[in-house]
Motif scaffolding. Structure first.
Motif, PDB file in Angstrom:
ATOM      1  N   GLN A   3       0.836  -1.186   0.000  1.00 52.25           N
ATOM      2  CA  GLN A   3       0.000   0.000   0.000  1.00 52.25           C
ATOM      3  C   GLN A   3       0.874   1.240   0.000  1.00 52.25           C
ATOM      4  O   GLN A   3       1.708   1.409   0.889  1.00 52.25           O
ATOM      5  CB  GLN A   3      -0.927  -0.021   1.219  1.00 52.25           C
ATOM      6  N   ASP A   6      -2.314   7.010   0.979  1.00 51.15           N
ATOM      7  CA  ASP A   6      -3.051   7.268   2.208  1.00 51.15           C
ATOM      8  C   ASP A   6      -4.246   8.144   1.872  1.00 51.15           C
ATOM      9  O   ASP A   6      -4.103   9.337   1.608  1.00 51.15           O
ATOM     10  CB  ASP A   6      -2.153   7.962   3.236  1.00 51.15           C
ATOM     11  N   THR A   8      -6.907   8.414   3.933  1.00 50.74           N
ATOM     12  CA  THR A   8      -7.658   8.596   5.173  1.00 50.74           C
ATOM     13  C   THR A   8      -8.464   9.891   5.110  1.00 50.74           C
ATOM     14  O   THR A   8      -7.947  10.946   4.737  1.00 50.74           O
ATOM     15  CB  THR A   8      -6.700   8.646   6.378  1.00 50.74           C
ATOM     16  N   LEU A  27     -11.972  -2.310  -2.735  1.00 56.07           N
ATOM     17  CA  LEU A  27     -11.211  -2.833  -1.606  1.00 56.07           C
ATOM     18  C   LEU A  27      -9.921  -2.059  -1.395  1.00 56.07           C
ATOM     19  O   LEU A  27      -9.529  -1.754  -0.258  1.00 56.07           O
ATOM     20  CB  LEU A  27     -10.888  -4.318  -1.839  1.00 56.07           C
ATOM     21  N   ALA A  28      -9.257  -1.712  -2.482  1.00 53.67           N
ATOM     22  CA  ALA A  28      -7.998  -0.976  -2.373  1.00 53.67           C
ATOM     23  C   ALA A  28      -8.225   0.418  -1.803  1.00 53.67           C
ATOM     24  O   ALA A  28      -7.429   0.900  -0.985  1.00 53.67           O
ATOM     25  CB  ALA A  28      -7.324  -0.893  -3.732  1.00 53.67           C
ATOM     26  N   LYS A  31      -8.689  -0.100   1.913  1.00 57.57           N
ATOM     27  CA  LYS A  31      -7.431  -0.419   2.587  1.00 57.57           C
ATOM     28  C   LYS A  31      -6.536   0.807   2.711  1.00 57.57           C
ATOM     29  O   LYS A  31      -5.705   0.900   3.619  1.00 57.57           O
ATOM     30  CB  LYS A  31      -6.704  -1.531   1.833  1.00 57.57           C
ATOM     31  N   ALA A  32      -6.718   1.764   1.792  1.00 54.40           N
ATOM     32  CA  ALA A  32      -5.947   3.009   1.835  1.00 54.40           C
ATOM     33  C   ALA A  32      -6.573   4.037   2.770  1.00 54.40           C
ATOM     34  O   ALA A  32      -6.046   5.136   2.921  1.00 54.40           O
ATOM     35  CB  ALA A  32      -5.813   3.591   0.436  1.00 54.40           C
ATOM     36  N   ILE A  53     -15.084  -5.377   2.357  1.00 57.42           N
ATOM     37  CA  ILE A  53     -14.531  -4.115   2.838  1.00 57.42           C
ATOM     38  C   ILE A  53     -14.629  -4.029   4.361  1.00 57.42           C
ATOM     39  O   ILE A  53     -13.685  -3.601   5.044  1.00 57.42           O
ATOM     40  CB  ILE A  53     -15.246  -2.936   2.164  1.00 57.42           C
ATOM     41  N   VAL A  56     -11.909  -5.822   6.291  1.00 50.31           N
ATOM     42  CA  VAL A  56     -10.601  -5.165   6.436  1.00 50.31           C
ATOM     43  C   VAL A  56     -10.726  -3.865   7.221  1.00 50.31           C
ATOM     44  O   VAL A  56      -9.792  -3.053   7.248  1.00 50.31           O
ATOM     45  CB  VAL A  56      -9.945  -4.911   5.060  1.00 50.31           C
ATOM     46  N   GLY A  58     -12.971  -1.364   6.794  1.00 51.27           N
ATOM     47  CA  GLY A  58     -13.344  -0.186   6.030  1.00 51.27           C
ATOM     48  C   GLY A  58     -14.768   0.269   6.284  1.00 51.27           C
ATOM     49  O   GLY A  58     -15.616  -0.502   6.744  1.00 51.27           O
ATOM     50  N   GLU A 226      -5.950  -6.283  -9.836  1.00 54.60           N
ATOM     51  CA  GLU A 226      -5.163  -5.403  -8.977  1.00 54.60           C
ATOM     52  C   GLU A 226      -4.180  -4.536  -9.770  1.00 54.60           C
ATOM     53  O   GLU A 226      -3.763  -3.471  -9.298  1.00 54.60           O
ATOM     54  CB  GLU A 226      -4.412  -6.234  -7.933  1.00 54.60           C
TER      55      GLU A 226
END
Length: 257
Positions: A3, A6, A8, A27-28, A31-32, A53, A56, A58, A226
């Motif tokens: 990863q 970011d 967030t 999903l990515a 995760k980010a 999601i 993980v 999310g 991916e």
């Protein structure tokens, strides 16, 4: 995949999120660190993506959305704002394929040409139309539209599909110029032959069909969802701040030359 982004505090909206590239990208984003709306006509697939999601850690909203219908697109985006408060990124990925057929054998009724245009092109337009005002309100953001290797070259037996994907690139480039000064970056990603349920349908799920499409790839294999996801997240990141109206081809060399 390591990863490197970011996100967030960011909010992403992903159409065609029930499998393949859309699911991998949703999903990515999660995760980010981004909150994610997954929008698709398949409620069952949407809920499965949302479950993955949540697994993980999310934040996710699953919304049924037929991108060919303006009311569905607007309602899905309205719920995104109601739930997460804003929109930062959109990945307009929903699309359908065409059975292999020469142009004279393509039906001009809803199940063939008209349906391809409704989902692959009108759906893209409706998403852009209703996403841009939200990004303007947010002070900017990024949109990535899914075109295809078929959007940059002709492919025998794919006149209808290729026409919609060429049009996506034209729409992307023009819309990018409309809003570049407003801090909205609009780009496209053009996947080659990727190992997804859509490609399995296209090949007929047979070893012969699989061999036929892999033979078109100079790298000798299909791509992974991916590998497209990585391009999408890059285009949404600050690392791509100077990338405007670009159609990024990620295809293992299929369209080179």
């Amino acid at each position: 995949m390591t990863q490197t982004h970011d996100f967030t505090g960011k909010v992403a909206f992903v159409t065609g999120a029930t499998s393949g590239i859309g699911r991998a990208t949703a999903l990515a984003f999660a995760k980010a660190g981004a909150a994610v709306t997954v929008a698709d006509v398949s409620e069952e697939g949407n809920l499965e993506t949302a479950r993955l999601i949540e697994e993980v850690g999310g934040r996710v909203l699953a919304v049924r959305c037929d991108v060919s219908k303006a009311e569905d697109v607007k309602a899905a985006l309205d719920r995104t704002i109601q739930t997460f408060g804003k929109l930062d990124f959109a990945f307009n990925n929903a699309g359908i394929e065409q059975p292999v057929a020469p142009v004279s054998e393509i039906e001009d009724e809803d199940e063939d040409f008209d349906r391809l245009v409704a989902i692959n092109l009108r759906g893209m337009f409706l998403c852009l139309k209703h996403q841009v005002p939200l990004l303007l309100r947010n002070g900017g953001g990024a949109i990535v539209n899914t075109s295809s290797g078929a959007g940059v070259k002709g492919i025998a037996g794919q006149a209808a599909y290729a026409s919609t994907k060429h049009a996506v690139i034209g729409m992307t480039k023009s819309a990018a110029l409309d809003y570049a000064k407003d801090g909205i970056r609009i780009n496209a990603v053009c996947p080659g032959i990727i190992d997804t349920p859509m490609m399995q349908r296209f090949t007929g799920g047979t070893p012969e069909g699989l061999a036929r499409v892999i033979a078109q790839e100079p790298v000798g294999r299909m791509g992974r969802p991916e590998e497209i996801t990585a391009a999408v997240l890059y285009l949404c990141s600050d690392m791509a701040a100077f990338v405007i109206g670009h159609a990024m081809v990620v295809d293992g060399g299929q369209t080179v030359g």
